[in-house]
Design an enzyme around this catalytic site. Sequence first.
Site, PDB file in Angstrom:
ATOM      1  N   GLU A   1     -14.582  -1.799   3.266  1.00 44.65           N
ATOM      2  CA  GLU A   1     -14.815  -1.324   2.093  1.00 44.65           C
ATOM      3  C   GLU A   1     -14.959  -2.654   1.153  1.00 44.65           C
ATOM      4  OE1 GLU A   1     -13.272   1.942  -1.251  1.00 44.65           O
ATOM      5  OE2 GLU A   1     -11.711   0.599  -0.380  1.00 44.65           O
TER       6      GLU A   1
ATOM      7  N   ALA B   1      -3.754  -1.764   0.535  1.00 39.81           N
ATOM      8  CA  ALA B   1      -4.042  -0.892   1.754  1.00 39.81           C
ATOM      9  C   ALA B   1      -5.609  -0.371   1.565  1.00 39.81           C
ATOM     10  CB  ALA B   1      -2.947   0.369   1.775  1.00 39.81           C
ATOM     11  N   MET B   2      -6.014   0.331   2.825  1.00 47.72           N
ATOM     12  CA  MET B   2      -7.254   0.861   2.966  1.00 47.72           C
ATOM     13  C   MET B   2      -7.464   2.051   3.591  1.00 47.72           C
ATOM     14  SD  MET B   2     -10.368   0.781   2.354  1.00 47.72           S
ATOM     15  CE  MET B   2     -11.622   1.879   2.814  1.00 47.72           C
ATOM     16  N   GLU B   3      -8.123   3.129   3.107  1.00 45.90           N
ATOM     17  CA  GLU B   3      -7.937   4.450   3.437  1.00 45.90           C
ATOM     18  C   GLU B   3      -8.880   4.973   4.830  1.00 45.90           C
ATOM     19  OE1 GLU B   3     -11.009   4.727   0.028  1.00 45.90           O
ATOM     20  OE2 GLU B   3      -9.163   3.464   0.755  1.00 45.90           O
TER      21      GLU B   3
ATOM     22  N   GLU C   1      -2.977   6.419   0.116  1.00 45.44           N
ATOM     23  CA  GLU C   1      -4.037   6.143   1.163  1.00 45.44           C
ATOM     24  C   GLU C   1      -4.290   7.660   1.985  1.00 45.44           C
ATOM     25  OE1 GLU C   1      -5.683   3.903   0.864  1.00 45.44           O
ATOM     26  OE2 GLU C   1      -4.408   2.619  -0.234  1.00 45.44           O
TER      27      GLU C   1
ATOM     28  N   GLU D   1     -10.475   6.737  -6.366  1.00 41.57           N
ATOM     29  CA  GLU D   1      -9.282   6.110  -6.663  1.00 41.57           C
ATOM     30  C   GLU D   1      -8.608   6.592  -7.681  1.00 41.57           C
ATOM     31  OE1 GLU D   1      -8.468   3.954  -4.503  1.00 41.57           O
ATOM     32  OE2 GLU D   1     -10.061   3.361  -3.532  1.00 41.57           O
TER      33      GLU D   1
END
Length: 844
Positions: free
Chosen positions: A121, A254-256, A290, A312
């Site tokens: 992303e 963090a990244m989902e 997340e 978000e």
Amino acid sequence: MTEATHFYQTFQPTHYNVYIDINRATKKISGTSTITGDAKSETIAVHEKYMTISAVKVDGQDAPFTLDEKAEGIRINVGKTGAVTVAIDYTAPLTDSMMGIYPSYYELNGEKKQIIGTQFETTAARQAFPCVDEPEAKATFDLAIKYDEQPGETILSNMPEIKTEDGVHYFDTTKKMSSYLIAFAFGDLQSKQTTTKSGVKVGVFATKAHQPKELDFALDIAKRSIEFYENFYQTPYPLPHSWQLALPDFSAGAMENWGLVTYREAYLTLDPDNTSLDMKQLVATVIAHELAHQWFGDLVTMKWWDDLWLNESFANMMEYVAIDAIEPDWHIWETFQSSDVPMALQRDATDGVQSVHVNVEDPAEIDALFDSAIVYAKGARMLVMARALVGDDALRKGLKAYFEAHHYGNAKGADLWAALGDASGKDVGTIMNSWLEQPGYPVVSASVVDGQLTLSQKQFFIGDGQDAGRLWQIPLNSNYEAAPAIFKDATVTLGDYAELRQAAGEPFRVNVGNNSHFIVKYDQTLLDDILAHVDDLDATAQLQVLQDLRLLADGRQISYASVVPLLSRFANNPATVVTVALYRLANNLKKFVTPGSAEEKTLQAFYDQLSGQQVARLGWTPQAGESQDDTLTRPYVLNAALYAQNAQAIADAHQLFTANAENLAGLSADIRVFVLRNEVKNFGSAALFDQLITAYQQSSDASYKADIAAAVTATTDAQLIAKLIVAFEDANTVKPQDLRAWYRGVLANDAGQQAAWDWLRNEWGWLEKTVGGDMEFTTYITVTTNIFHTPERLAEFKAFFEPKINTPGLTREIKMDTKVIESRVDLIEAEKDAVNAAVKDATK
């Protein structure tokens, strides 16, 4: 640019076969991306970045192609429209930019090691494999990954591994998903796993530099969050597993990624025996955020980046909904009130701020959308407003319908409002669009005019602002029935104040609960009434009083000097949210004094007064049976006492340091940072500095490392400050992901500010090369802005940043932050004498 520039308009993939061969030793990747899809024109476009394309085949035949570096793609003549299969052979570098496919570095028993992870992303999947790298281009993916595998290594991806042949790891076909949510990682990992009630496998993975017990907390929160969401959304978790992976190098929090969520180590692993309560709460909300995305963002994805807020803002609200449900004793909504809310209100008051919904095309501008105060915090407030308007039953019913209508597809903001409107029978869209499409927010003025209680709304600005006559549909949430539920006009008269006051039996208030995104300016009559009954108000209402006064003072609608006498009335409040609001306001007074001046000494005496009783009550160490508020309040009042240079506080901290000198990591995490920083500032030496730097390099405990960083950057020794500046570019000491915190620490240190500011200006090119590719880059400007407050620094800031104003992704930040410093400098110049006089009076 028009929407026609999107590659999806030329080619709509349905399925990918992606083969990637990764060599850590040579830092090279090679592979083939085979894409089946629907060609909408005879020349299609596919994204790639930093790649060497060696061959392109269309339906098995070589095909001509041209590179389009500006558009980050290749254009391929497929010679027809309709169904087509395109195979692209490529090579690309592994970089250290923390974007695309990249190595993370760590040490284990003195040996340097690495694991490979991904971060795609917003637009970095195109650095890993050729693809149509746009949210709307959803497809299924078959991943096959080969790498220079060592015995005992683990490989993870979005879906389970189904076989290994000739060193190639094959993963099950994904659900239909966007390219930016693909993820994989491999290396020498440990894990702990469990299963939810519905059969979803949940795992937490980290390097073996961590103690196994550091995975327990995250595993428990992840499992219970998924179970909560399945129930709340009334929609099953869509994948067979949910892996949570801690990466030693990670630019964001963090990244989902769907099924393989990646985190900074600080936001996943923690020592259950010695981590502060607020850090546990932070880790829990990051995990819940997340996992909220696994439905809202992954199952249903925004159609284009202009609706990033849809992902978000929603996840930001849901992290609090989830943690409040699974850990009700934490009262986590208080954290929302004391962190997200003031952040949103401060940022959103500057003219030029982006609206929550923003039209955007350029990849650099897409990254600049990730404004945590607006897209996350303000957007979450909007959704909290919507939740309060429709109620939880309608919210859940609307969400279920939204997921059913758009699952494995894309949506826009209007789709969410329609679903919630249908479920609630209310015109949610009209109300919410006044907040979504307009930047800023209103100040509601409440006044008694000729005996009549009158309300008006007008956009609130800190600093100069162009009044565009904006109006908002404001959920007023008043405690007087005469006030409208939705205030949408410029003014409204509620009736005879004396009669209304007598009938109500309590002071007039609006925004009860502080769920709506506005502040209130009460006239003196109404404010005096509230202050006379302030002890009857709940903690959130008291926070609001302090918060609104602080913002009104920042906006020059009242004077800071008029607020100073009120602070002592809140000093001994047992509620943490009130203490946080009190010191946020009091800390602003520091900008009105010069370091080392008589005025600063007086301000320190005022801080001593504010903090004294609370420090005496709470002490340095936890008491048996103390409340959660006591635990969370202690750091604020101790910090205040140390700023006050309270001799007893300094001595107590020194005694704690001495008693724990052999095991500093074992100091209680709630107060450890203050003990370490006090030692460096008041008892420091080069030997202590070196000892702490070594401990920082050797520790894998992110909380302890953050405490050390905060301590060493507070040194007043010029030689040690010079060593810190050198360490900024030494990744073996300060990882690029942590650099901003070190820079901020030195910049906020009066003895180090010049050195840090010189470094930023001299090394901007290095910084841009090192972290310029990620969405955190602009925050170096914001961090600088939050500290500068003198005419000299303003002039230097403008001289350095104004020539960069047309750099994609930096334009808005530079323009806004210049205004922020200008307004602060003007405020200080106009009010410093009155403020310092008021502080002097308050200490008598």
